[in-house]
Motif scaffolding. Structure first.
Motif, PDB file in Angstrom:
ATOM      1  N   ILE B  29       0.898  -1.044  -0.025  1.00  0.00           N
ATOM      2  CA  ILE B  29       0.075  -0.066   0.087  1.00  0.00           C
ATOM      3  C   ILE B  29       0.716   1.311  -0.076  1.00  0.00           C
ATOM      4  N   SER B  30       2.197   1.079   0.218  1.00  0.00           N
ATOM      5  CA  SER B  30       3.005   2.244   0.322  1.00  0.00           C
ATOM      6  C   SER B  30       3.560   2.419  -0.938  1.00  0.00           C
ATOM      7  N   ASN B  51     -10.272   9.486  -1.890  1.00  0.00           N
ATOM      8  CA  ASN B  51      -9.118   8.732  -1.858  1.00  0.00           C
ATOM      9  C   ASN B  51      -8.102   9.016  -0.898  1.00  0.00           C
ATOM     10  N   LEU B  52      -6.853   8.200  -0.591  1.00  0.00           N
ATOM     11  CA  LEU B  52      -6.026   8.718   0.125  1.00  0.00           C
ATOM     12  C   LEU B  52      -4.689   8.025  -0.249  1.00  0.00           C
ATOM     13  N   TYR B  53      -3.525   8.331   0.233  1.00  0.00           N
ATOM     14  CA  TYR B  53      -2.152   8.013  -0.026  1.00  0.00           C
ATOM     15  C   TYR B  53      -1.563   7.574   1.110  1.00  0.00           C
ATOM     16  N   HIS B  54      -0.672   6.709   1.011  1.00  0.00           N
ATOM     17  CA  HIS B  54       0.123   6.078   2.281  1.00  0.00           C
ATOM     18  C   HIS B  54       0.516   7.163   3.084  1.00  0.00           C
ATOM     19  N   SER B  55       0.760   8.442   2.702  1.00  0.00           N
ATOM     20  CA  SER B  55       1.320   9.337   3.422  1.00  0.00           C
ATOM     21  C   SER B  55       0.433  10.262   4.381  1.00  0.00           C
ATOM     22  N   GLY B  56      -0.899   9.912   3.808  1.00  0.00           N
ATOM     23  CA  GLY B  56      -1.955  10.382   4.764  1.00  0.00           C
ATOM     24  C   GLY B  56      -2.801  11.702   3.782  1.00  0.00           C
ATOM     25  N   LEU B  64     -19.619  14.731   0.448  1.00  0.00           N
ATOM     26  CA  LEU B  64     -19.485  13.674   1.628  1.00  0.00           C
ATOM     27  C   LEU B  64     -18.464  14.340   2.523  1.00  0.00           C
ATOM     28  N   GLU B  65     -17.743  15.135   2.218  1.00  0.00           N
ATOM     29  CA  GLU B  65     -16.385  15.486   2.976  1.00  0.00           C
ATOM     30  C   GLU B  65     -16.737  15.817   4.464  1.00  0.00           C
ATOM     31  N   SER B  66     -17.927  16.295   4.657  1.00  0.00           N
ATOM     32  CA  SER B  66     -18.328  16.632   6.307  1.00  0.00           C
ATOM     33  C   SER B  66     -18.388  15.684   6.956  1.00  0.00           C
ATOM     34  N   ARG B  67     -18.747  14.496   6.390  1.00  0.00           N
ATOM     35  CA  ARG B  67     -19.123  13.275   7.213  1.00  0.00           C
ATOM     36  C   ARG B  67     -18.011  12.143   7.064  1.00  0.00           C
ATOM     37  N   LEU B  68     -16.956  12.548   6.436  1.00  0.00           N
ATOM     38  CA  LEU B  68     -15.763  11.381   6.055  1.00  0.00           C
ATOM     39  C   LEU B  68     -14.672  11.532   6.314  1.00  0.00           C
ATOM     40  N   THR B  69     -14.036  10.400   6.706  1.00  0.00           N
ATOM     41  CA  THR B  69     -12.823  10.250   7.365  1.00  0.00           C
ATOM     42  C   THR B  69     -12.219   8.918   6.780  1.00  0.00           C
ATOM     43  N   MET B  70     -11.124   9.067   6.165  1.00  0.00           N
ATOM     44  CA  MET B  70     -10.193   8.070   5.503  1.00  0.00           C
ATOM     45  C   MET B  70      -8.926   7.897   6.321  1.00  0.00           C
ATOM     46  N   SER B  71      -8.480   6.847   6.439  1.00  0.00           N
ATOM     47  CA  SER B  71      -7.225   6.546   7.043  1.00  0.00           C
ATOM     48  C   SER B  71      -6.243   5.233   6.364  1.00  0.00           C
ATOM     49  N   VAL B  72      -5.186   5.175   6.621  1.00  0.00           N
ATOM     50  CA  VAL B  72      -4.304   4.128   6.231  1.00  0.00           C
ATOM     51  C   VAL B  72      -3.300   3.643   7.184  1.00  0.00           C
ATOM     52  N   LYS B  76      -0.454  -3.018   8.354  1.00  0.00           N
ATOM     53  CA  LYS B  76      -1.534  -4.069   8.028  1.00  0.00           C
ATOM     54  C   LYS B  76      -1.785  -4.040   6.758  1.00  0.00           C
ATOM     55  N   ASN B  77      -1.291  -3.132   6.017  1.00  0.00           N
ATOM     56  CA  ASN B  77      -1.600  -2.950   4.556  1.00  0.00           C
ATOM     57  C   ASN B  77      -3.103  -2.884   4.316  1.00  0.00           C
ATOM     58  N   HIS B  78      -3.583  -2.156   4.753  1.00  0.00           N
ATOM     59  CA  HIS B  78      -4.926  -1.790   4.796  1.00  0.00           C
ATOM     60  C   HIS B  78      -5.296  -0.210   4.917  1.00  0.00           C
ATOM     61  N   PHE B  79      -6.492   0.015   4.350  1.00  0.00           N
ATOM     62  CA  PHE B  79      -7.186   1.294   4.477  1.00  0.00           C
ATOM     63  C   PHE B  79      -8.435   1.195   5.027  1.00  0.00           C
ATOM     64  N   SER B  80      -8.942   2.712   5.472  1.00  0.00           N
ATOM     65  CA  SER B  80     -10.127   2.413   5.896  1.00  0.00           C
ATOM     66  C   SER B  80     -11.251   3.897   5.729  1.00  0.00           C
ATOM     67  N   LEU B  81     -12.456   3.463   5.912  1.00  0.00           N
ATOM     68  CA  LEU B  81     -13.221   4.559   5.734  1.00  0.00           C
ATOM     69  C   LEU B  81     -14.237   4.536   6.983  1.00  0.00           C
ATOM     70  N   LYS B  82     -14.472   5.675   7.205  1.00  0.00           N
ATOM     71  CA  LYS B  82     -15.627   6.101   8.292  1.00  0.00           C
ATOM     72  C   LYS B  82     -16.540   7.163   7.780  1.00  0.00           C
TER      73      LYS B  82
END
Lengths: 106, 120
Positions: B29-30, B51-56, B64-72, B76-82
């Motif tokens: 993922i990096s 979208n997100l990059y491994h750097s954050g 959707l931006e006001s309700r959205l958080t993405m992280s990497v 664990k080689n995974h990324f997430s959505l809230k």
């Protein structure tokens, strides 16, 4: 916000050529790509950067982009090509998808 | 062979937070690509979420931006959505995908998708 438009449906006879258009303001100044999606499956990239085919995509799929319209052409259409097709472009740091075109092979 | 697999709860009640994870295998993922989420309401078209990059670094759909958080999580080689405060309108199949961003933007590898239903 930027919008892409596609015809809702296209019908084609087996062996004939299917042409799917995607229109947007000055779309030719951007890169367009195309996805194929069959029922119950994930989308598959079939054309990127206007006209390039990813590995494994048959040569009967081709693309072009000029002016306000990008075009996906399926030459010698086969029954297995029946699917929804979505165009997509990048504008103002966002990915924009077209509404999709259902290709029916009659 | 690059593979992506979404996971998360399939049923939420209105106002809850949708949390999904995408496990990436066969590729780091990096390794210089972006990673994205796309959703598709039943019977409808595709909508880019973010979208997100491994750097954050992140790009979010403004709607959707006001309700959205993405992280990497590179370990664990995974990324997430809230996605917070969900409603029935958030009912959709959610896909994760590998992405190129910028002028050449496209998604070249997709997960199988996971259906999330919001209902009381």
């Amino acid at each position: 916000s930027y919008e892409l438009t596609q015809p809702p449906s296209v019908s084609v006879s087996p062996g004939q050529t299917a042409t799917i258009t995607c229109s947007g303001d000055k779309l030719g100044d951007k890169y367009a790509c195309w996805y194929q999606q069959k029922p119950g499956q994930s989308p598959i990239l079939v054309i990127y950067q206007d006209s390039k085919r990813p590995s494994g995509i048959p040569e009967r799929f081709s693309g072009s982009n000029s002016g306000n319209t990008a075009t996906l052409t399926i030459s010698g259409t086969q029954a297995m090509d029946e699917a929804d097709y979505y165009c997509q472009a990048w504008d103002s740091s966002t990915y924009v998808f077209g509404p999709g075109t259902k290709v029916t092979v009659l | 062979q690059l593979q992506l697999q979404e996971s998360g709860p399939g049923l939420l009640e209105p106002s809850e937070t949708l949390s999904l994870t995408c496990a990436v295998s066969g590729f780091s993922i990096s390794s210089g690509y972006y990673w994205g989420w796309i959703r598709q309401p039943p019977g409808k078209g595709l909508e880019w979420i973010g979208n997100l990059y491994h750097s954050g670094t992140t790009y979010y759909n403004p709607s959707l931006e006001s309700r959205l958080t993405m992280s990497v999580d590179t370990s664990k080689n995974h990324f997430s959505l809230k996605l917070r405060s969900v409603t029935a309108a958030d009912t959709a199949v959610y896909y994760c995908a590998r992405a190129l961003t910028g002028d050449l933007a496209y998604f070249d590898y997709w997960g199988q998708g996971t259906l999330v239903t919001v209902s009381s």
